[in-house]
Write an enzyme that holds these catalytic residues in place. Structure first.
Site, mmCIF file in Angstrom:
data_model
loop_
_atom_site.group_PDB
_atom_site.id
_atom_site.type_symbol
_atom_site.label_atom_id
_atom_site.label_comp_id
_atom_site.label_asym_id
_atom_site.label_seq_id
_atom_site.Cartn_x
_atom_site.Cartn_y
_atom_site.Cartn_z
ATOM 1 N N TYR A 1 0.988 -1.158 0.134
ATOM 2 C CA TYR A 1 -0.153 0.193 0.008
ATOM 3 C C TYR A 1 0.867 1.231 0.201
ATOM 4 O O TYR A 1 2.135 1.222 0.154
ATOM 5 C CB TYR A 1 -1.040 0.107 0.981
ATOM 6 N N GLU A 2 0.270 2.326 -0.032
ATOM 7 C CA GLU A 2 0.884 3.659 -0.551
ATOM 8 C C GLU A 2 1.960 3.710 -1.656
ATOM 9 O O GLU A 2 2.885 4.161 -1.390
ATOM 10 C CB GLU A 2 1.537 4.207 0.814
ATOM 11 N N GLY A 3 1.388 2.867 -2.690
ATOM 12 C CA GLY A 3 2.433 2.701 -3.773
ATOM 13 C C GLY A 3 3.288 1.479 -3.644
ATOM 14 O O GLY A 3 4.107 1.344 -2.520
#
Lengths: 567, 567
Positions: A428-430
């Site tokens: 997550y978050e890239g």
């Protein structure tokens, strides 16, 4: 088995490794005196060890659930969240004008680490609120700031981030959610969003969604996307939660880990929203928020790794098995191979923490001084910290299970939960692949200026250490030199060739930074030399293999056809 | 997403990499003609893809459970197991005189790989029975063989292995279970055993426990342990299941993975048992069984890795996201970093499979010829195969989740199950740390003779390849040379210094063997050069760092004190 907040190591890294004193020497952060810093860490540490850590297993066993369209949190999460909110921890780094404490990111990040080590699933809630506060501080209108920031900062309301759609994950630009002006300054927001962490909650009186959507005149792609504030309850004239907005949680995901945290599918149907920032500039606003969120995820990685290590350490010190080199019927920690695992885990956690905090210091210095070189350094270190610290979390949690032997596979032992929880962090978050591409692409568009400056710094430090720790200093210097050559090789490549080596390059860079951190630590405190030696002699050599991989380019990968990938 | 049995690659490795033709050239295994080999692999492949693979998720969602003291298997497992038993697959490698097919281990192991790739939890059942057949073949009295082997070989009855006790895991010698002679040739067995895989089952008419226990005159430690056959139902005069024996399943473990397979706590209370082999020689008998079981676990690692890779591959080929270097709106497999992951996963699975099968060939040659050098090679390769292939399973399953991005964390996607299931493999049948210690200890007590012979062979192969694939051959030769030097350095060390580098040394050895396998493959089939290049250019360089770590010795680890390990 309980979690003990690693206040000692955090303090040591702040003081002796990452130059936190520079931050508190600025006018902006001069309030963060050594005494205050100590008090904050101690107090947060106590909250994490005593209040939050006991919730970790509860959340795993009693996942957040959806009842009549409303998310019900695991037992005890309400008390835990209240302790976070009432302690003022949500607003630690928020600006004082809206109720925040205005403390350095380096300090706030240390608290993030401890909270996520104690209970990752619950920590996600204040974390997302913090990101929303930041986005509003930078891009919100004065009216939005005045209305939302005090409630968010106090933890009375919470925030979410609505980017992903079923067909638009990494490729945010292809999203389909729509925003239509209502004519009264508000917008009607429609669309479906997925993977919305804490998309609803019974812990707060309002949930504030920041939603990416396209205005009627928005062009296709990322340049036609705008950002909107879409609260669950529309604030009334007094700013209190009023009418229910037209949005709902469709379902919760059934996940590998972080069961305590609801991951929602959200449906918006002509929901009322307010524009945040300029029209069509939503991605820029979102990136402000995401960059620091990425660093927070790095801190989550350090936190989970620390907790997994402590868990394994306690087991290894207590479990007696066979004759060890040190004693008959000794604890398994006395066996060389178990000790190898634990020493490597501790060396890795220390290095990861130092990398995350050095990035935080660069952010703080960039904010406090406005200096472009600090800002560029922060931008460069962010993807390294995010990818490295989260991969470290998975690796350390994996080793933590191994230290437990057969007991590690039994859920009641608790070691496996860290492995399951940690697995989201590289995603997550890239994803970490995206971080690596960001590093070798955008973050090296400066011709490698920031990279070379960091490498110079590593080598200067190694030079200075040569007289006291000749072999360790020599190893770190040589690794930095190899990294310099690897960086030059990468810069000479086409972008897609860089991408093919991006992850290996990122890891090599982190290895060198880890070596630097341990060398500094050993210089500052001779008692830390043994661990530095584990890092530099046993783990740092990996940089060579990584740089070899980084130099390979993309052609060899594309030569592997679909038929070669099948069995 | 369905599992496709990797018959093509297995066949290729048997024919072109590990020298299976030598095995079928022996008198003992001459029946395993190319046609029969092909037929067996194809038929087993069909069973795995069509019948067993669909049970994998079912077993995860509907764990085996205990009802009124009896284990109830997941839905469909009965049909799956019947297909295995009726196909004669349990007795593939068992001796023909008791109903087995007498086929080479190399072939049986290929089937093990496919079955575990299709459904690991179910595969454990025939796997343990196979181990028991082997133990009885080597150590059982004629009466025991005549009674048990036909039923086990047909799959009508199944077998378990009862070693571990709550306080005796790796240190088997400290076990407390007792065996008291009943005066009629049988023994009364009492004690508690844990981690008993398929300790009970509703799929068979009898469950036969091989139990380690101490006779009244047994000395403390491993030299006082004997092995007993303790069936759930005592066979009557006709050899059919009769009176219930005094043993029971106390509880089932709640595990991270392989939910479909019951892991039992077993209680024996004056249960009737028969001695297997000589009194006090139980560990030797157990080791016969465990050595091949370790190789089977290696095959499980390859199987789960293959399945995880196929799952990720299917997702990456179907998921469109963004503009790739190859097309607009392309599949994510076209992105360099995703391709890197998949190509590396395939290169690793190929190498791991080759390592496991080369060990199987050594076992077959040792059995067929009685030659000590083949037997020594098999003994040397077994811990490498077990540790390397199972670590590969975890690494590939981890990457498989990563390829899925956010979807990988959602249980319904199925990628996470491979990660959870695989996590047991580096633990059971002797942790990987134990394998590494076995390698550098017992298996190098010959002064490194076997190691050097293997290294010579790698270098001879590289020499021969130099004209056609100069760079790849050069890399493999140089890596083997570094391994030779590392081996010499290790041999000069004290045992505990070796232990401190054991895992790194084992991995370095596996890296070199993997390079060798890919080089052979590329020579045999030019179409396989691209994958060989991924292995040799991108992954093999790791051997250098591993050998550096292997040389470090133990002192540096013991210098890290308890205080250094705390935070």
């Amino acid at each position: 088995m309980t979690y003990r907040a690693p206040v000692r190591d955090i303090r040591f890294i702040l003081d002796h490794v990452v130059g936190y004193a520079q931050v508190t020497g600025t006018a902006r952060f001069q309030g963060a005196t050594p005494d205050l810093t100590e008090a904050i860490l101690t107090e947060a540490g106590r909250l994490c060890s005593d209040v939050l850590a006991p919730l970790n297993r509860v959340g795993d066993l009693h996942p957040a659930r959806l009842e009549n369209g409303v998310v019900v949190s695991p037992p005890g999460f309400a008390e835990g969240y209240r302790a976070i909110a009432e302690g003022g921890w949500v607003g630690m780094a928020a600006r004082p004008e809206h109720g925040g404490m205005g403390l350095p990111i380096a300090l706030a990040l240390s608290v993030d680490e401890m909270m996520s080590g104690a209970c990752l699933a619950l920590h996600l809630k204040p974390l997302l609120t913090k990101g929303q506060i930041e986005a509003l501080e930078h891009h919100g209108s004065d009216a939005l700031k005045a209305l939302y920031l005090p409630k968010l900062t106090s933890g009375e309301w919470s925030g979410t981030m609505n980017l992903t759609e079923p067909h638009a994950g990494t490729d945010v630009g292809s999203l389909r959610s729509k925003a239509v002006p209502n004519g009264d300054g508000t917008y009607a927001i429609s669309g479906q969003k997925i993977f919305i962490t804490w998309g609803d909650s019974d812990l707060v009186s309002n949930v504030c969604h920041l939603v990416l959507a396209r205005l009627p005149d928005g062009v296709p792609g990322t340049k036609g996307i705008s950002l909107f504030m879409v609260p669950k309850f529309l604030p009334d004239a007094a700013g209190n939660p009023g009418r229910r907005n037209s949005l709902r949680v469709v379902s919760l995901e059934h996940k590998l880990g972080i069961h305590g945290s609801p991951t929602c599918v959200m449906q918006f149907e002509d929901a009322t929203g307010w524009l945040v920032g300029e029209p069509h500039r939503g991605m820029a606003a979102m990136f402000t928020m995401m960059n620091n969120a990425r660093l927070s995820v790095a801190a989550q990685g350090v936190g989970v790794a620390e907790a997994a290590l402590q868990h394994a350490l306690a087991y290894a010190a207590g479990r007696r098995q066979g004759v060890t080199p040190l004693s008959r019927d000794g604890a398994i920690i006395e066996h060389a191979d178990v000790r190898r695992m634990l020493a490597a885990m501790r060396a890795e956690v220390f290095a990861a923490r130092a990398i995350a905090l050095s990035c935080a210091v660069a952010i703080d210095m960039g904010q406090a001084t406005g200096a472009a070189d600090w800002q560029a350094r922060a931008a460069f270190l962010t993807p390294i910290a995010k990818a490295w610290c989260t991969d470290t979390a998975c690796a350390v949690a994996h080793q933590g299970v191994q230290v437990h032997g057969g007991m590690g596979f039994i859920e009641e032992t608790g070691a496996a939960q860290f492995l399951r929880d940690a697995r989201i962090l590289p995603i997550y978050e890239g994803t970490n692949g995206i971080q690596a591409m960001d590093l070798v692409g955008r973050k090296m568009a400066d011709g490698g200026e920031v990279a070379f400056r960091l490498i110079d710094e590593v080598q200067r430090g190694a030079e200075a250490a040569r007289s006291r720790l000749p072999d360790l200093a020599g190893d770190v210097w040589a690794a930095a030199e190899a990294l310099r050559e690897g960086t030059e090789a990468l810069l000479a490549m086409d972008l897609n060739d860089r991408f093919a080596g991006a992850m290996a390059y990122l890891r090599a860079f982190a290895r060198v930074l880890g070596g630097q951190a341990h060398l500094k630590a050993a210089l500052a405190d001779g008692g830390r030399e043994a661990l530095a030696r584990v890092m530099i002699r046993r783990l740092l050599p990996e940089h060579g293999a990584l740089l070899a991989e980084a130099r390979e380019g993309a052609a060899g990968l594309y030569a592997v056809g679909a038929d070669d990938l099948a069995a």
